[in-house]
Design a protein around this motif. Sequence first.
Motif, PDB file in Angstrom:
ATOM      1  N   PHE A 426      -3.439  54.189 135.318  1.00 10.64           N
ATOM      2  CA  PHE A 426      -2.551  54.105 134.150  1.00 10.64           C
ATOM      3  C   PHE A 426      -1.079  54.155 134.573  1.00 10.64           C
ATOM      4  O   PHE A 426      -0.235  53.488 133.963  1.00 10.64           O
ATOM      5  N   CYS A 427      -0.772  54.932 135.626  1.00  8.46           N
ATOM      6  CA  CYS A 427       0.623  54.973 136.090  1.00  8.46           C
ATOM      7  C   CYS A 427       1.047  53.609 136.626  1.00  8.46           C
ATOM      8  O   CYS A 427       2.189  53.190 136.439  1.00  8.46           O
ATOM      9  N   VAL A 430       1.983  51.578 133.719  1.00  8.77           N
ATOM     10  CA  VAL A 430       3.278  52.011 133.171  1.00  8.77           C
ATOM     11  C   VAL A 430       4.419  51.498 134.049  1.00  8.77           C
ATOM     12  O   VAL A 430       5.425  50.983 133.553  1.00  8.77           O
ATOM     13  N   VAL A 436       1.112  52.648 127.803  1.00 13.51           N
ATOM     14  CA  VAL A 436      -0.276  53.148 127.783  1.00 13.51           C
ATOM     15  C   VAL A 436      -0.326  54.412 126.935  1.00 13.51           C
ATOM     16  O   VAL A 436       0.532  55.291 127.082  1.00 13.51           O
TER      17      VAL A 436
ATOM     18  N   CYS B   7       3.575  61.258 134.354  1.00 16.58           N
ATOM     19  CA  CYS B   7       2.869  59.974 134.428  1.00 16.58           C
ATOM     20  C   CYS B   7       3.551  58.882 133.599  1.00 16.58           C
ATOM     21  O   CYS B   7       3.318  57.694 133.847  1.00 16.58           O
ATOM     22  N   GLY B   8       4.303  59.265 132.620  1.00 16.13           N
ATOM     23  CA  GLY B   8       4.987  58.279 131.776  1.00 16.13           C
ATOM     24  C   GLY B   8       4.105  57.672 130.704  1.00 16.13           C
ATOM     25  O   GLY B   8       4.516  56.740 130.011  1.00 16.13           O
ATOM     26  N   VAL B   9       2.879  58.186 130.546  1.00 15.88           N
ATOM     27  CA  VAL B   9       1.997  57.631 129.510  1.00 15.88           C
ATOM     28  C   VAL B   9       2.211  58.382 128.192  1.00 15.88           C
ATOM     29  O   VAL B   9       2.589  59.553 128.199  1.00 15.88           O
ATOM     30  N   GLU B  10       1.976  57.655 127.101  1.00 15.72           N
ATOM     31  CA  GLU B  10       2.038  58.323 125.796  1.00 15.72           C
ATOM     32  C   GLU B  10       0.746  59.121 125.624  1.00 15.72           C
ATOM     33  O   GLU B  10      -0.326  58.662 126.040  1.00 15.72           O
ATOM     34  N   LEU B  20      -4.278  63.200 132.730  1.00 13.54           N
ATOM     35  CA  LEU B  20      -4.217  62.597 134.063  1.00 13.54           C
ATOM     36  C   LEU B  20      -3.680  63.564 135.116  1.00 13.54           C
ATOM     37  O   LEU B  20      -4.120  63.548 136.253  1.00 13.54           O
TER      38      LEU B  20
END
Lengths: 443, 235
Positions: A426-427, A430, A436, B7-10, B20
Amino acid sequence: MTEHYETSPDQKVTEDRSAVSAVDWFRLDNAAKIYPPARSRYWAPMFRLSADLSEEIDTDLLKTALDHTLARLPSFSCRLRKGFFWYYLERIEGAPAILPDVNNPMTYFNAKDNKHFLFRIRCCGNRLALEFFHAVTDGSGGMTFLLTLISEYVRLRYHETIPTSGHVLSCSDPPKAEEYEDSFLKYARKETLSRGERPAYQPQGAEMSPFEVSYIYGNVPTEALLREARKHNATVGEFVTAVLIQIAAGLQTAERSRTKRRLPVKVSVPVNLRRFYPTKTLRNFSSYINLGIETRLGSYSFDEILVQVKSAMKSQITEKQLNARFSGNVATERILPLRATPLFIKDPLLKLFYNMQGDRYSSLSFSNLGRVDAPEQLQRYVKQLDFALGPANRKRCACTCVSFAGNTRFVFTRTFEGAQIEREFFCSLVKRGIPVKVESNRR
Amino acid sequence: MSYCVHCGVELDRWETKCPLCQTPVIDPWQDKNSAPPSERNLLSEQPEKTFNKRLFVLLVGVLLLIPLVTVVIINLATTHTLTWALYVLGSEICFWSILVLPLNCSGRSPYLYVAIDTAVVALLLFMIYLENSATNWFLPLALPITLLSGLVVSLIVMIWRSDRTVKLRKTGWSVWVIACFLIALDITVTHYLINAIQLTWAWYAALPLQIISIVLLSVSYSARACDWLRKNLFM
């Protein structure tokens, strides 16, 4: 309107249904043969398809819709039986009970607790989920069952008839014999191709306790994912496979001690064989290919991995290659001494074979159902679709994905601690500018 | 909406930490009182335990009764008195108390089981003695050895039940107890045979065991030695 519908189509299709009902048992298809011996008392190879509807589900209407759907798709109304030489599926009446949803789906399955049905139906709030034992169907067949069930439910609840198309069948139509044919047997040819492969690297991690599993869901806009894949002149499947291979190769490099040799890093990708044959079967009809890199030859950049994946997909996902592969399995099934061996001998041997060989040749699996095209009328009632593989019987990580209504949902199933694979995956999206949204079952 | 700072994820609204990287979600504006929807608040599923211990114990009891009744009838029919059938009775009581009884009474103290097992074994030997009492072997030989064995098992159980001791030290003490048992056994047997307190064969078994136990105990009490072993002998 409901009453009118419930009586007239039944009368219309009585003859056809009785013709199909006359077949009260059928053999397992070629791909399904390994699954019954592979399962254990509490575990079975399963996959789950779920849909979040726009409103809370009325379970009484869902029960009626389930009855209609099972009448339309009788190959799902069956139980597993032991013959003297092989397992077989036997038709049963009724429908499984609608169960509440759980936090750790598919960690446990025993058909006896499910009125012997080989799929489970769960409902919670506005979420409807179906969990299939793989011996009954594959992802495509399961999706047809799910969307047909939802369209029937929508018809009963909102009095709106959903037009049939692709995965959506009409419950007023009669069941068709071609929907439960064994397409492996039908399309297998003489020429076969063996899979001589080296075992692949397996990601390591401390095993979770029994009946525990991690599901991490990632929601990605399909358009952004497509744009990124196109930037690399690849399909979404090729792009995601390459990313997963790169992650697994990185893990192997990080884990590797001097004493361990470098193993190939491979991702197992199921291929829907319906693309190549004019079949309408709802039973298993998919094969798989293992795509990867030989890490002992050196480190690979992402572009190098992608080139390998693209060329391997182009050369291996052809009708001739795939046919030769599944024809090999069919030929094995036809060997007379194997057929003549009683099941009580074959059963433990097949289990041993599955446990020893089953997942050795791939590091991860990536199962892509692709874009699900449902009629626009149905899309108004379905907010999102999910597709997840159940935990394997050994430490394993699996990734699945399905695209629906502009969103692509990734689900990572894992039974060992450490979300390294998911995190890096996922990173990496991004970092490429793809937003994501993540959620998990372990809070 | 919250994002993971690493991680920068929503993140989904109901996540308390990033799935994560496990970074906690700190969102001062999030309403902490609102409950998650039902599909986000699910319970875990586990199969019900289907192993019925009581039924198992009953079944084993019935299975043991069948040969017992058979041999008692045959014994009575042939000799008009209970002779060798008593051996079967004693063996079955032993089997039942050693293997089946702990299954039915889980949670009780293990010392209780050791005491019961020791008593049952002594009883079996006494029955055999009653049938074969040409020489006086029960009191000077069989009973002390049985009691010694019970004591040794209790000591080993005590050592391994201790939470604070490392495994290496537990093994060292257990080996030392076994070495002592062999010495006591040798003395008992020799005393019975030649009426003298002396060691004969126990030297050959007890001495290496004592050396092993001393090595294990010294290593277990030395952190440096433990480290050295871990470094050089890991698999």
